[in-house]
Scaffold this motif. Structure first.
Motif, PDB file in Angstrom:
ATOM      1  N   SER A   9      15.440  54.920 120.459  1.00  0.00           N
ATOM      2  CA  SER A   9      14.045  55.001 120.038  1.00  0.00           C
ATOM      3  C   SER A   9      13.139  55.706 121.037  1.00  0.00           C
ATOM      4  N   ASP A  14      10.001  60.664 114.499  1.00  0.00           N
ATOM      5  CA  ASP A  14       9.300  60.063 113.373  1.00  0.00           C
ATOM      6  C   ASP A  14      10.342  59.446 112.433  1.00  0.00           C
ATOM      7  N   PRO A  15      10.124  58.213 111.974  1.00  0.00           N
ATOM      8  CA  PRO A  15      11.123  57.568 111.110  1.00  0.00           C
ATOM      9  C   PRO A  15      11.494  58.400 109.886  1.00  0.00           C
ATOM     10  N   ARG A  19      15.255  59.835 109.070  1.00  0.00           N
ATOM     11  CA  ARG A  19      15.953  59.588 107.802  1.00  0.00           C
ATOM     12  C   ARG A  19      16.349  60.895 107.132  1.00  0.00           C
ATOM     13  N   GLY A  40       9.749  50.334 117.308  1.00  0.00           N
ATOM     14  CA  GLY A  40       9.899  50.950 115.999  1.00  0.00           C
ATOM     15  C   GLY A  40       9.965  49.966 114.861  1.00  0.00           C
TER      16      GLY A  40
END
Length: 280
Positions: A9, A14-15, A19, A40
């Motif tokens: 992390s 950015d999440p 993804r 996060g």
């Protein structure tokens, strides 16, 4: 053959980007006072900045081998036949050591990249690994690309004070060079995997102007192009100004600006500005 990409992390991904690029992110642990949080998941950099401003004790710890093992096992269950694990410098964190311990119990090969960098420079390296994977590269080629991204990165850090870096043991040489002169505003960089002093400037405005110039100079080494980003802790207006200056220098529409994660924020303190440039 299916190759999975993993990072931690502190890479500041950015999440949604993680993804989309199919990068698994292993969270670090942040302790604020007596409360334990997962980066996060249930802690933000804003909370860290507030705690530091109130003199609340903040500390961080690397992900445990068990945490890494669970992530690796999940990836194997999803079909991964190899894993490339890309992490921040081993000279400032034991994160990659935890990953190695977990890999000993993993049923598929795990290949490691010590980026010798911090922050979004590690994120850029993980993203480079993901791009190569999507092009069908071998694990050896992916590892080489991620490692090269770390080597081609320049990180420039402005901090209002060295107090937080010294407290967390993340900077030693810088403290001896810059000393305790309150009027000095330090510019730091990452060299050979360690946070070290680069220059000292008398005022914050002059220091930030110098960061912009040093970032411009860094990009001269990359005729094939580069990626860049600005990070901050509780200093968005200042960061936006630096980003606007860089965008003008580079002829870009904009330079991305993001707040650092809770883990890094705990070590740099409010007011920090970081500019990261990574050559393609």
């Amino acid at each position: 053959m299916t190759i999975a990409i993993v990072t931690d992390s502190t890479a500041s991904l950015d999440p949604d980007d993680a993804r989309r690029e199919k990068i698994a992110v292993v969270p670090t642990t942040v302790v604020v006072g007596s409360e334990v949080f997962t980066e996060g998941v249930d802690i933000t950099a804003d909370r860290i900045a507030e705690a530091l401003a109130q003199k609340v004790k903040v500390s961080t710890s690397r992900p445990s081998p068990e945490t890494f093992a669970a992530v690796y096992a999940g990836l194997v269950a999803d079909g991964a036949t190899e894993i490339v694990s890309v992490h921040l410098s081993s000279k400032v964190s034991g994160t990659i050591d935890s990953a190695r311990m977990a890999a000993a119990r993993c049923p598929v090969p795990v290949h490691f990249v010590d980026t010798r960098q911090v922050g979004i420079a590690t994120g850029f390296a993980a993203a480079a690994a993901a791009r190569l994977r999507d092009l069908g590269a071998s694990s050896a080629e992916i590892v080489a690309a991620a490692r090269a991204a770390g080597e081609r990165s320049t990180v420039l850090l402005y901090v209002d004070t060295l107090e937080y870096l010294k407290r967390g043991g993340r900077v030693g040489v810088a403290a001896s060079v810059i000393g305790s002169a309150l009027a000095v505003k330090p510019i730091l960089t990452v060299r050979d995997g360690e946070v070290v002093p680069l220059e000292k400037v008398r005022t914050a405005s002059k220091a930030l102007a110098r960061v912009v110039e040093l970032a411009r100079q860094a990009t001269e080494r990359f005729p094939a192009g580069f990626v860049a980003g600005v990070q901050h802790l509780a200093a968005r207006e200042r960061a936006e100004d630096v980003a606007a200056q860089l965008a003008e220098v580079w002829g870009w529409d904009h330079v991305p600006v993001d707040e650092v994660g809770a883990d890094i924020g705990a070590h740099v303190g409010p007011g920090m500005i970081a500019v990261t440039v990574t050559g393609r």
